[in-house]
Write a protein that holds these residues in place. Structure first.
Motif, short mmCIF file in Angstrom:
data_model
loop_
_atom_site.label_atom_id
_atom_site.label_comp_id
_atom_site.label_asym_id
_atom_site.label_seq_id
_atom_site.Cartn_x
_atom_site.Cartn_y
_atom_site.Cartn_z
N LEU A 1 0.68 -1.31 0.01
CA LEU A 1 -0.01 -0.11 0.05
C LEU A 1 0.80 1.20 0.11
N LEU A 2 1.67 1.19 0.77
CA LEU A 2 2.73 2.51 0.86
C LEU A 2 3.38 2.77 -0.50
N CYS A 3 3.86 1.66 -1.10
CA CYS A 3 4.44 1.77 -2.46
C CYS A 3 3.78 1.69 -3.60
N GLY A 4 2.37 1.89 -3.42
CA GLY A 4 1.43 1.91 -4.48
C GLY A 4 1.31 0.72 -5.58
N GLU A 5 1.69 -0.40 -4.61
CA GLU A 5 1.56 -1.70 -5.60
C GLU A 5 0.12 -2.36 -5.19
N PRO A 6 -0.05 -3.43 -6.15
CA PRO A 6 -1.26 -4.13 -6.07
C PRO A 6 -1.24 -4.86 -4.94
N VAL A 7 -2.27 -5.06 -4.44
CA VAL A 7 -2.49 -6.10 -3.00
C VAL A 7 -3.73 -7.08 -3.23
N ASP A 8 -3.08 -8.29 -3.05
CA ASP A 8 -3.82 -9.38 -3.25
C ASP A 8 -5.08 -9.31 -2.04
N LEU A 9 -6.23 -9.49 -2.70
CA LEU A 9 -7.37 -9.35 -2.05
C LEU A 9 -8.47 -10.68 -2.25
N SER A 10 -7.70 -11.86 -2.62
CA SER A 10 -8.43 -12.79 -3.24
C SER A 10 -9.11 -13.94 -2.00
N THR A 11 -8.43 -13.73 -0.82
CA THR A 11 -9.14 -14.76 0.08
C THR A 11 -9.64 -13.96 1.20
N PRO A 12 -10.32 -14.55 2.23
CA PRO A 12 -10.93 -13.47 3.41
C PRO A 12 -9.82 -13.40 4.28
N SER A 13 -8.84 -14.36 4.33
CA SER A 13 -7.72 -13.80 5.18
C SER A 13 -6.89 -12.84 4.55
N ASP A 14 -6.80 -12.52 3.43
CA ASP A 14 -5.97 -11.47 2.59
C ASP A 14 -6.93 -10.29 2.86
N ARG A 15 -8.05 -10.30 2.90
CA ARG A 15 -8.87 -9.03 2.91
C ARG A 15 -8.96 -8.62 4.44
#
Length: 112
Positions: free
Chosen positions: A41-55
């Protein structure tokens, strides 16, 4: 970089319950995943949100990034490389404080 780590570490230790899990493997996973997403997030990179844990980790990371940007304005002037180094150094310090250097024997008690 080490001198800049203590303020963000202090914030985590005082305000983030996720660093207080009762098992070392829980703490390792939490530290890894939340700080990885914080760095992204700080580096403006994509974040994986594919699983409930990821979210779940993402929500904690968003809160952390918001707090860091507001409280430690010097973070906003850092390059992506500096931010990545900061978070890597922060993670190593947090792992030491909450896992490897912790005196809490429950962290490694196999019967607990």
């Amino acid at each position: 970089m080490d001198d800049k780590v203590e303020e963000p570490i202090d914030f985590i230790m005082k305000h983030c319950l996720w660093q207080s899990h009762s098992r070392n493997w829980d703490r390792e996973r939490q530290n890894e995943e939340i700080l990885k997403k914080t760095k992204q997030l700080l580096c403006g990179e994509p974040v994986d949100l594919s699983t409930p844990s990821d979210r779940c980790y993402w929500v904690d990371a968003v809160s952390l990034v918001d707090a860091y940007r507001e409280r430690y304005t010097w973070i906003n002037a850092m390059s992506k490389d500096e931010l990545a180094q900061l978070i890597d150094t922060l993670k190593a310090r947090l792992d030491y404080l909450t896992i490897s250097g912790s005196l809490n024997e429950e962290l490694s008690d196999k019967n607990y």
